[in-house]
Write an enzyme that holds these catalytic residues in place. Sequence first.
Site, PDB file in Angstrom:
ATOM      1  N   ASP A  67      33.975  77.903  52.289  1.00 43.87           N
ATOM      2  CA  ASP A  67      33.493  76.590  52.706  1.00 43.87           C
ATOM      3  C   ASP A  67      34.620  75.664  53.163  1.00 43.87           C
ATOM      4  OD1 ASP A  67      34.534  76.421  50.141  1.00 43.87           O
ATOM      5  OD2 ASP A  67      32.613  76.036  49.195  1.00 43.87           O
ATOM      6  N   ASN A 137      27.029  71.853  38.442  1.00 48.77           N
ATOM      7  CA  ASN A 137      25.582  71.945  38.663  1.00 48.77           C
ATOM      8  C   ASN A 137      25.150  73.367  39.039  1.00 48.77           C
ATOM      9  OD1 ASN A 137      26.408  72.256  41.277  1.00 48.77           O
ATOM     10  ND2 ASN A 137      25.567  70.345  42.056  1.00 48.77           N
ATOM     11  N   HIS A 139      26.489  75.329  41.374  1.00 52.69           N
ATOM     12  CA  HIS A 139      26.632  75.774  42.768  1.00 52.69           C
ATOM     13  C   HIS A 139      27.694  76.863  42.906  1.00 52.69           C
ATOM     14  CE1 HIS A 139      29.743  72.342  43.708  1.00 52.69           C
ATOM     15  NE2 HIS A 139      30.383  73.450  43.406  1.00 52.69           N
ATOM     16  N   GLU A 144      24.222  73.927  46.860  1.00 57.41           N
ATOM     17  CA  GLU A 144      23.791  72.994  45.832  1.00 57.41           C
ATOM     18  C   GLU A 144      22.410  73.407  45.310  1.00 57.41           C
ATOM     19  OE1 GLU A 144      26.134  71.368  44.801  1.00 57.41           O
ATOM     20  OE2 GLU A 144      26.745  69.649  46.003  1.00 57.41           O
TER      21      GLU A 144
END
Length: 264
Positions: A67, A137, A139, A144
Amino acid sequence: MLVLLKPSYEELSREAARIVASVVKNNPAVTLGLATGSTMLGMYRELVRLHKEQGLDFSKVVTFNLDEYLGLAAEHPQSFHRFMREHFFDHVNANPANVHIPDGTIGGDYEEYCQSYERAILDAGGIDLQILGIGRNGHIGFNEPTSSFGSRTRLKVLTSETIEDNRKSFSAGETMPECAVTMGIGTILEAKKILLLATGATKAETVAEAIEGPISASVTASCLQLHPDATFVIDEAAGARLKQRDYYRRVMEMTARFTPNRLS
Ligand code: F6R
């Protein structure tokens, strides 16, 4: 799924680097999927040491990063391009022509750009070993919560939790990117082998959900339960909420004894 519990961050980093080094030695032209983030620092440090002290050769290795922040140029101090140069590529003998990191400055046709990133991975024969971190979270990459398990490389809006977590690397007052270009879950799941690294108590709840919770797009790392060759390398703090810790320890012992290739 294999869970390797390590007593410390240093040992976790050494184990991850050992697995990567073993894959590179077995196939010098291997295709690696790479991640950024603070968890990765120890592994890259150890890989650089193995290159400098033992001649671990990256000259034929092909890499694809997961990413990049949207809007950050490669030279931006907080870009993942810069992270990779500073912590890895500037210190090993990888061929720049073999290094792929998503471009955060894509202009108009980002869909075409993302498809071209996917095509480049396919042209390289697919990813042999994908390294992952995990967000608080759940990811992986910047997939996400609620990302589709079929998703491919695309633009993704970051959650406020991720923006807050990553703000620590930006200077005070600096605008944080709110979007990123990321490989999708579908892209990641096609890697032949996956290694996820997690450290520290702040990841403990999420790691337990990913490994022992239901498979759910609410914790995208839980998709790894569907992968035939996924290994979690975690330290004791990150593994503290796992219910089956004793079982994983026994599996580790038996795996080392009977199927050591599973660890290389
Ligand atoms: C970065 C990436 C992210 C990070 C994750 C954990 O390339 O893909 O999924 O791995 O946000 O980051 P750290 O290690 O900083 O907690």
